[in-house]
Scaffold this active site. Structure first.
Site, PDB file in Angstrom:
ATOM      1  N   LYS A 155      71.751  23.846  55.747  1.00 54.92           N
ATOM      2  CA  LYS A 155      70.854  23.309  56.779  1.00 54.92           C
ATOM      3  C   LYS A 155      69.775  22.457  56.111  1.00 54.92           C
ATOM      4  O   LYS A 155      68.803  22.973  55.563  1.00 54.92           O
ATOM      5  CB  LYS A 155      70.181  24.422  57.585  1.00 54.92           C
ATOM      6  CG  LYS A 155      69.511  23.870  58.837  1.00 54.92           C
ATOM      7  CD  LYS A 155      68.278  24.614  59.272  1.00 54.92           C
ATOM      8  CE  LYS A 155      67.008  24.097  58.708  1.00 54.92           C
ATOM      9  NZ  LYS A 155      66.616  22.730  59.081  1.00 54.92           N
ATOM     10  N   GLU A 230      62.777  29.634  46.572  1.00 57.84           N
ATOM     11  CA  GLU A 230      62.123  28.678  45.672  1.00 57.84           C
ATOM     12  C   GLU A 230      61.022  28.035  46.507  1.00 57.84           C
ATOM     13  O   GLU A 230      61.300  27.270  47.426  1.00 57.84           O
ATOM     14  CB  GLU A 230      63.158  27.670  45.174  1.00 57.84           C
ATOM     15  CG  GLU A 230      62.733  26.991  43.897  1.00 57.84           C
ATOM     16  CD  GLU A 230      61.949  25.739  44.165  1.00 57.84           C
ATOM     17  OE1 GLU A 230      60.701  25.836  44.160  1.00 57.84           O
ATOM     18  OE2 GLU A 230      62.556  24.692  44.361  1.00 57.84           O
ATOM     19  N   CYS A 264      57.630  20.416  44.267  1.00 54.58           N
ATOM     20  CA  CYS A 264      57.093  21.755  44.063  1.00 54.58           C
ATOM     21  C   CYS A 264      56.595  21.947  42.634  1.00 54.58           C
ATOM     22  O   CYS A 264      55.789  22.827  42.376  1.00 54.58           O
ATOM     23  CB  CYS A 264      58.130  22.809  44.430  1.00 54.58           C
ATOM     24  SG  CYS A 264      59.730  22.502  43.727  1.00 54.58           S
ATOM     25  N   GLU A 365      48.680  23.991  47.877  1.00 60.35           N
ATOM     26  CA  GLU A 365      49.717  23.009  47.596  1.00 60.35           C
ATOM     27  C   GLU A 365      49.564  21.857  48.585  1.00 60.35           C
ATOM     28  O   GLU A 365      49.770  22.038  49.790  1.00 60.35           O
ATOM     29  CB  GLU A 365      51.109  23.640  47.730  1.00 60.35           C
ATOM     30  CG  GLU A 365      52.192  22.645  47.392  1.00 60.35           C
ATOM     31  CD  GLU A 365      53.591  23.229  47.419  1.00 60.35           C
ATOM     32  OE1 GLU A 365      53.971  23.831  48.437  1.00 60.35           O
ATOM     33  OE2 GLU A 365      54.313  23.068  46.425  1.00 60.35           O
TER      34      GLU A 365
END
Ligand code: NDP
Length: 463
Positions: A155, A230, A264, A365
């Site tokens: 997906k 992750e 990331c 982040e």
């Protein structure tokens, strides 16, 4: 006609495609097809499975330029990066093609018989992919899942499905049987969460935000699914006064502005030893000034736009008044690069220095081209600052002192560290996070373990 999602080119705002949106019912159908395809795929001999993965790699190589152009139009990333990402997809398939017959069990000395282990495939894997590296991150899950005999339903993020859809076609062209690799497009909250809860799915391999990762983990618990996560990062690049400062400064933009900071592993915190702060900032100014932002289809471009208008708004919010700046004003930027005029979701490379370690821009982040620079005193201070985050994904250590490099590498809590480099990801080496950056390892031979269960068999040798 049912619902469609409009795929937009982030550099121009132009429509790239209209894709039908799938929901829970289509998730169920995909899982049913995946379950049906499983027994045949598991019984394909190792050499043949390996050959099929190599043919898939060849299909990706033969259609590499088309895939790269598609990725650039859908994500807005520079074509040089998309070409690198697509080359990585092929390399991943080659690597796991070679690993099919090397993930061996063992025999274990025991009393009264012979004991052996087998790595058994889990069954159906649901891979949930973010929008920042749609093709590459899909391949990190497809490669080891198929090599170990699982079937997989991928997906992609609803806004970036184009290359994943094409990869599924290329897998069929390579001879991988129907149902082994499927791609379904729809919203995470509907299609994604159905896959996570589906009793026919045995493992969820998720890459995305820590917030959604937490939800995935909770929902997957209902059926005790295997989960690998992750997640996000707020990685530090730690620059000591004995480092090659020119090299460290020249590498800083690539370490945080690549993919417009939507990475990331972005080194979005630069910790610099106080004595060299001013010199580093002067060198960084030059590096930012020569960082090329513009048309992602130009091979010389180093940074394109952000992925969407909504994401640009989120990135901007970290610099707004009330987010730590003096007198509740905007967060002060030391250097701001330039971006093209006109349509597209542009955001300039931005250096915040010196930044308060408590400001949201230094803690959360951002996933945009924003870097904070924070001075430190000594090794102890650097370790304290680097580890003062819930994340633990990657980071860099810049020093000419080899012992210090190793001391730091052992002390910084992150899954992937580099010394005198910002490189985090290689097909041959494991990749993944510590702390709230997730768990489980992708890539390398380690990834094979998280797509299999170990079965232990004891055979009595009694007469
Ligand atoms: P998300 O975590 O929301 O999205 C990642 C993937 O998860 C997408 O495919 C998304 O689908 C899917 N998803 C969303 N909700 C669910 C759910 N309830 N169940 C199952 N799957 C779900 O990231 P965002 O796109 O919202 O980005 C927000 C922030 O997350 C970024 O700014 C960044 O900080 C971080 N992020 C980190 C990434 C990384 O590589 N570690 C990658 C992407 C984001 P869909 O988008 O179609 O709804």
């Amino acid at each position: 006609m049912g619902d469609v999602t409009t795929i937009v080119d982030p550099a121009t705002g132009a429509t790239v495609a209209e894709i039908p949106v799938q929901g829970a019912e289509e998730a169920d159908l995909a899982v049913a097809r995946s379950l049906e395809a499983g027994p045949e795929w598991r019984s394909v001999g190792p050499a043949d499975r390996s050959r099929l993965l190599r043919r898939f790699a060849a299909q990706v190589e033969d259609n590499g330029e088309e895939l790269a152009q598609l990725e650039t139009r859908n994500v807005g990333k520079p074509i040089s990066e998309s070409r690198g990402d697509v080359a990585m997809v092929a390399e991943v398939m080659h690597f796991y093609a070679g690993a099919v017959d090397k993930h061996r069990g063992s025999t274990v000395p025991v009393a009264g018989g012979v004991d052996m282990t087998f790595h058994e495939p889990l069954g159906v894997v649901a891979a949930i992919i973010p929008w920042n590296f749609p093709a590459a991150i899909a391949s990190w899950k497809i490669g080891p899942a198929l090599a170990t005999g699982n079937t997989i339903v991928v997906k992609p993020a609803e806004i970036t499905p184009m290359t994943a859809l094409r990869l599924a076609e290329l897998a069929l062209d390579a001879g991988i049987p129907e149902g082994v690799l499927q791609v379904v497009v729809g919203k995470g909250s509907v299609l994604g969460s159905r896959l996570v809860e589906h009793p026919g799915v045995d493992k969820v391999a998720f890459t995305g935000s820590t917030e959604v990762g937490r939800e995935v983990m909770a929902r997957a618990s209902g059926t005790i699914k295997r989960v690998t996560l992750e997640l996000g990062g707020k990685s530090a690049s730690i620059i000591f006064d004995d480092a090659d400062l020119e090299k460290a400064a020249a590498a800083t933009p690539g370490g945080v502005f690549a993919n417009a900071g939507q990475d990331c592993c972005a080194r979005s915190r630069v910790l610099v030893q106080g004595a060299v702060l001013d010199r580093y900032l002067a060198l960084l100014d030059d590096a930012v000034a020569s960082w090329k932002v513009g048309d992602p289809t130009d091979p010389a471009t180093q940074m394109g736009p952000l992925v969407s208008a909504a994401h640009r708004g989120r990135v901007q919010s970290f610099l707004a008044p009330g987010m730590g700046g003096p007198d509740d004003g905007p967060v002060p930027a030391h250097t701001v690069g330039t971006v093209p005029d006109g349509p597209g979701f542009w955001f300039p490379p931005t250096v915040v220095a010196p930044a308060g370690a408590e400001w949201p821009v230094a803690r959360e982040e951002i996933f945009g081209p924003v870097v904070v620079v924070i001075p430190f005193e000594d090794e102890e201070d650097a370790v304290r600052l680097a580890n003062d985050t819930p994340y633990g994904l990657s980071g860099s250590i810049w020093t000419r002192d080899g012992s210090r490099a190793l001391r730091m590498a052992r002390s910084v809590q992150a899954g992937n560290l580099s010394v005198n480099s910002n490189s985090s990801v290689r097909v041959q080496t494991s990749f993944g996070g510590m702390k709230q950056s997730g768990f489980g390892r992708e890539l390398g031979l380690e990834a094979l373990d998280s797509y299999t269960d170990v079965k232990n068999v004891f055979v009595s040798t009694d007469r």
